[in-house]
Design an enzyme around this catalytic site. Structure first.
Site, mmCIF file in Angstrom:
data_model
loop_
_atom_site.group_PDB
_atom_site.id
_atom_site.type_symbol
_atom_site.label_atom_id
_atom_site.label_comp_id
_atom_site.label_asym_id
_atom_site.label_seq_id
_atom_site.Cartn_x
_atom_site.Cartn_y
_atom_site.Cartn_z
ATOM 1 N N MET A 146 -8.994 43.557 -26.153
ATOM 2 C CA MET A 146 -9.436 43.814 -26.974
ATOM 3 C C MET A 146 -8.866 44.360 -28.257
ATOM 4 O O MET A 146 -9.292 43.685 -29.236
ATOM 5 C CB MET A 146 -10.909 45.260 -27.385
ATOM 6 C CG MET A 146 -11.878 44.607 -26.147
ATOM 7 S SD MET A 146 -12.689 43.195 -26.130
ATOM 8 C CE MET A 146 -13.318 43.436 -27.474
ATOM 9 N N TYR B 180 -10.660 31.045 -22.881
ATOM 10 C CA TYR B 180 -10.572 31.583 -21.134
ATOM 11 C C TYR B 180 -10.457 31.202 -19.972
ATOM 12 O O TYR B 180 -9.521 29.780 -20.210
ATOM 13 C CB TYR B 180 -12.368 31.441 -20.701
ATOM 14 C CG TYR B 180 -12.529 32.482 -20.303
ATOM 15 C CD1 TYR B 180 -12.709 33.598 -20.452
ATOM 16 C CD2 TYR B 180 -13.333 32.495 -18.837
ATOM 17 C CE1 TYR B 180 -13.333 35.087 -19.244
ATOM 18 C CE2 TYR B 180 -13.841 33.302 -17.257
ATOM 19 C CZ TYR B 180 -13.290 34.954 -18.075
ATOM 20 O OH TYR B 180 -13.705 35.711 -17.679
ATOM 21 N N ASP C 209 -12.704 56.654 -32.564
ATOM 22 C CA ASP C 209 -12.763 57.550 -33.122
ATOM 23 C C ASP C 209 -13.811 57.031 -33.780
ATOM 24 O O ASP C 209 -13.885 55.768 -34.640
ATOM 25 C CB ASP C 209 -12.386 58.621 -34.461
ATOM 26 C CG ASP C 209 -12.762 59.500 -34.385
ATOM 27 O OD1 ASP C 209 -13.465 60.459 -33.986
ATOM 28 O OD2 ASP C 209 -11.827 60.598 -35.160
#
Ligand SMILES: NC(=O)c1ccc[n+]([C@@H]2O[C@H](COP(=O)([O-])OP(=O)(O)OC[C@H]3O[C@@H](n4cnc5c(N)ncnc54)[C@H](OP(=O)(O)O)[C@@H]3O)[C@@H](O)[C@H]2O)c1
Length: 350
Positions: free
Chosen positions: A288, A94, A217
């Site tokens: 992500m 981070y 989806d």
């Protein structure tokens, strides 16, 4: 995801290894301390001494609560979630890393138990949240400096208060700081079901903005669609649908977005760019998919699209009361305030 799960994992791991220890001689992290206490076992915390996989490095420990100094606030934590950035911080991936050993957790809400003699901003019973990242919220109690805390109303749902300081703030800043959007304008985002995405939907709705929400989806896509629509989402489409040429027909009904919010990267972000209006901005706040962003040369040349990034921790640093005060003092706010006070006094006395 809530901290009780981590507490359980850490407790189990700690018990298995018989290492449920009082943290002896831990150096002071940024805003807290481990020192003598009448009842050290009162304070439990999820501590990591090294970076690594959270299940391996996070341990449940008993810590000592320091005495409450003049500008300190004794806080009992009420709830603390697990945010993806908490995990990245423990892994050491981070942008901001606390000194080790550190208590995990950047978000949460606590209740003030006691305050030092010079504390004026909060009182016992108030709810408080962290002012900045790195506070270490995964603990039962702590003593923090007053400046590390922000008071919030105590009549809002506990879970909302505990998750207020990161995702909704990120959503609000991204919706307002990059493009001057007007009611009726549209915004496109991916990972729309994420914590940030759901905050974007709700805040955009409150601002009169129309949202195009891209999700991955799944078998129960209708359930997710219904949930996001209930929050105020206007259009919900899957990543696959976004790639189809017929998606362009959507923009007969909705204006082309001037703002895209990218949580994913990779192909998903390339698709967001394809639908941005000329001159529009894509703001990246998450990665992500762990894939780079690829923008076509023609999008940059002929559409003059702008690629920007946003990091709330940096925003908070740049807008902390201390940095704002420094800026204000050097420029004009302080004299203006004095003048205004003078005017008010004058009009009252007339
Ligand atoms: N820059 C900043 O200031 C800032 C502030 C807040 C958050 N963040 C970052 O924003 C991200 C989201 O945070 P959050 O708390 O909103 O997370 P969250 O609620 O846990 O949601 C994660 C989202 O990512 C999606 N996702 C996961 N893996 C993916 C992949 N491989 N490809 C595409 N989508 C994927 C998930 O979709 P599915 O449901 O389909 O799995 C879900 O929509 C994190 O990276 C976080 O660190 C950044």
């Amino acid at each position: 995801m809530w901290v009780s799960r981590v507490l359980w994992l850490a407790r189990t791991a700690a018990l298995l290894r018989r290492r449920l220890l009082v943290a002896p001689g831990c150096p002071r992290p940024a805003t807290t301390a481990y020192s003598a206490s009448a009842d050290p076992s009162r304070v439990r915390a999820l501590v990591y001494e090294h970076h690594g996989h959270p299940a391996k490095v996070v341990e449940l420990k008993n810590l000592e609560l320091p005495a409450v100094g003049g500008s300190d606030v004794h806080v009992k934590m009420l709830a603390a979630p697990i945010n993806p950035s908490d995990i990245n911080m423990i892994q050491g991936n981070y942008g901001l890393l606390p000194k080790l050993p550190a208590v995990g957790g950047n978000e949460g809400v606590g209740q003030v138990v006691a305050v030092g003699s010079s504390v004026t901003g909060v009182k016992p019973g108030d709810w408080v949240i962290p002012a900045a990242a790195g506070l270490g919220t995964w603990r039962t109690e702590a003593v923090f400096n007053e400046e590390a805390l922000i008071a919030v109303p105590s009549d809002i749902p506990l879970q909302s208060a505990a998750t207020l300081s990161v995702n909704p703030c990120t959503a609000y800043r991204m919706l307002t700081d990059f493009e001057q959007l007007q009611p009726g304008d549209s915004v496109i985002q991916n990972a729309s079901n994420s914590g940030v995405g759901q905050a974007v939907i709700q805040i955009a709705r409150a601002l009169g903005l129309r949202t195009i929400n891209v999700v991955r989806d799944r078998p129960d896509i209708q359930t997710l669609t219904n949930k996001l629509k209930n929050l105020g989402a206007e259009h919900i489409i899957t990543e696959e649908e976004l790639r189809k040429p017929e998606t362009k027909s959507l923009f007969k009904d909705v204006p082309q977005p001037r703002l895209a919010l990218n949580c994913v990267g990779g192909r998903s972000s390339t698709e967001l760019l394809r639908h941005l209006a000329p001159g529009g901005t894509m703001v990246t706040y998450g990665g992500m998919a762990k894939q780079p962003i690829i923008a076509s040369v023609s999008q940059l040349i002929f559409k003059d699209l702008k690629l920007r990034g946003f990091w709330l921790s940096q925003w908070k640093k740049d807008h902390s009361p201390a940095s704002l005060y420094r800026g204000a003092f050097n420029i004009t706010t302080l004299p203006k305030r004095k003048m205004l006070r003078g005017e008010v006094t004058c009009s009252r006395s007339q």
